[in-house]
Scaffold this motif. Structure first.
Motif, mmCIF file in Angstrom:
data_model
loop_
_atom_site.group_PDB
_atom_site.id
_atom_site.type_symbol
_atom_site.label_atom_id
_atom_site.label_comp_id
_atom_site.label_asym_id
_atom_site.label_seq_id
_atom_site.Cartn_x
_atom_site.Cartn_y
_atom_site.Cartn_z
ATOM 1 N N LEU A 16 17.036 27.297 33.710
ATOM 2 C CA LEU A 16 17.053 27.237 35.166
ATOM 3 C C LEU A 16 18.317 26.507 35.614
ATOM 4 N N THR A 17 18.956 27.043 36.651
ATOM 5 C CA THR A 17 20.226 26.465 37.072
ATOM 6 C C THR A 17 20.040 25.074 37.662
ATOM 7 N N LYS A 18 20.901 24.163 37.254
ATOM 8 C CA LYS A 18 20.921 22.814 37.825
ATOM 9 C C LYS A 18 22.054 22.690 38.832
ATOM 10 N N ASP A 19 22.925 23.684 38.896
ATOM 11 C CA ASP A 19 24.015 23.688 39.863
ATOM 12 C C ASP A 19 23.525 24.283 41.179
ATOM 13 N N PRO A 20 24.221 23.995 42.284
ATOM 14 C CA PRO A 20 23.829 24.622 43.552
ATOM 15 C C PRO A 20 23.858 26.138 43.438
ATOM 16 N N GLY A 27 14.317 30.702 46.675
ATOM 17 C CA GLY A 27 14.233 29.379 46.088
ATOM 18 C C GLY A 27 14.985 29.257 44.778
ATOM 19 N N PRO A 28 15.472 28.045 44.462
ATOM 20 C CA PRO A 28 16.218 27.817 43.222
ATOM 21 C C PRO A 28 15.430 28.153 41.966
ATOM 22 N N LYS A 29 14.101 28.152 42.073
ATOM 23 C CA LYS A 29 13.292 28.451 40.872
ATOM 24 C C LYS A 29 13.531 29.868 40.372
ATOM 25 N N PHE A 30 14.127 30.726 41.195
ATOM 26 C CA PHE A 30 14.424 32.098 40.773
ATOM 27 C C PHE A 30 15.873 32.259 40.334
ATOM 28 N N CYS A 31 16.611 31.133 40.225
ATOM 29 C CA CYS A 31 18.021 31.194 39.830
ATOM 30 C C CYS A 31 18.185 30.643 38.413
ATOM 31 N N LEU A 32 19.014 31.304 37.605
ATOM 32 C CA LEU A 32 19.235 30.907 36.223
ATOM 33 C C LEU A 32 20.655 30.390 36.047
ATOM 34 N N ASN A 33 20.908 29.696 34.927
ATOM 35 C CA ASN A 33 22.272 29.231 34.667
ATOM 36 C C ASN A 33 22.991 30.090 33.659
ATOM 37 N N ASN A 199 23.731 37.531 37.675
ATOM 38 C CA ASN A 199 24.658 36.486 37.252
ATOM 39 C C ASN A 199 24.106 35.093 37.534
ATOM 40 N N PRO A 200 24.677 34.066 36.896
ATOM 41 C CA PRO A 200 24.160 32.698 37.062
ATOM 42 C C PRO A 200 24.179 32.239 38.517
ATOM 43 N N GLY A 201 23.146 31.477 38.891
ATOM 44 C CA GLY A 201 23.067 30.915 40.230
ATOM 45 C C GLY A 201 22.656 31.902 41.303
ATOM 46 N N VAL A 202 22.165 33.067 40.891
ATOM 47 C CA VAL A 202 21.786 34.123 41.841
ATOM 48 C C VAL A 202 20.280 34.357 41.749
#
Length: 223
Positions: A16-20, A27-33, A199-202
């Motif tokens: 899970l992405t820790k970057d903005p 929600g960020p929970k659906f974004c990967l790094n 892609n990451p953060g999306v």
């Protein structure tokens, strides 16, 4: 822990992405790094409960897509693997350009985004508009002209391969490729599959929903 905050995706917390996030709607929970590829599988015999399912390349299921109107494509709902409603995709019936709304919220009544398709002999393209809070109700008049598009989707001449871009920077957020059903037999042996690399953060859920709405709009035009 993070896994408790991320009930919809079977993803280890370290992915899970820790970057903005670069592009997030649900929600960020659906974004990967890391980049990750998902497969959207369309069932040949579509039914009310499961007309699409979404997997990763290891065949782990992430989402289901139900069609409450059965054979009509006027409304689809993406659910998590337990059947909890996440987002509704709804077609605008009277529109100069094929238009689909992305609706979420506690009762699936808040319009979060609108996809407007442009079609000419030379190009297939759609713009994505996102609304500010408080979000309009799904039955409100569609007014996006005052908004600047946030994303655009552009496909090749066949419409089978397309990408989701940032409207300002043209950064690619997702790359989608469609595998067409085999027509060499009277028996339908392979459903239409879509490969969606996010892609990451999306926002994964957002990209899956846009893929389906773009395909629905394109199918309406071609039919």
């Amino acid at each position: 822990g993070e896994t408790d905050d991320n009930p919809y995706l079977n993803i280890p917390p370290q992915f899970l992405t820790k970057d903005p996030p670069k592009c997030v709607l649900f929600g960020p929970k659906f974004c990967l790094n890391v980049p990750k590829t998902f497969i959207i599988r369309e069932k040949v015999r579509m039914n009310r409960d499961n007309c699409f399912k979404v997997y990763d390349t290891q065949n782990t299921e992430y989402f289901k897509v139900s069609n409450p109107l059965k054979t009509m494509r006027g409304k689809h709902v993406i659910t998590d693997i337990s059947g909890e409603d996440l987002v509704k995709m709804k077609k605008k019936l009277l529109s100069l350009h094929p238009t689909w709304h992305l609706i979420s919220g506690p009762k699936l009544e808040s319009r979060l985004a609108t996809l407007v398709f442009e079609f000419t002999m030379l190009k297939k393209k759609a713009h994505v508009y996102m609304y500010d809070y408080p979000f309009p109700h799904e039955d409100d008049d569609t007014k996006y002209e005052h908004l600047r598009p946030v994303l655009y989707i552009k496909s090749d001449s066949t419409g089978r391969d397309f990408k989701v871009f940032d409207e300002v920077t043209s950064e690619v957020y997702a790359d989608i490729s469609k595998k067409v059903m085999s027509s060499n037999s009277d028996v339908l042996v392979e459903p239409d599959n879509y490969s969606v690399t996010v892609n990451p953060g999306v926002d994964v859920l957002f990209m899956v929903a846009l893929t389906l709405m773009y395909e629905y709009a394109l199918s309406d035009i071609e039919s």
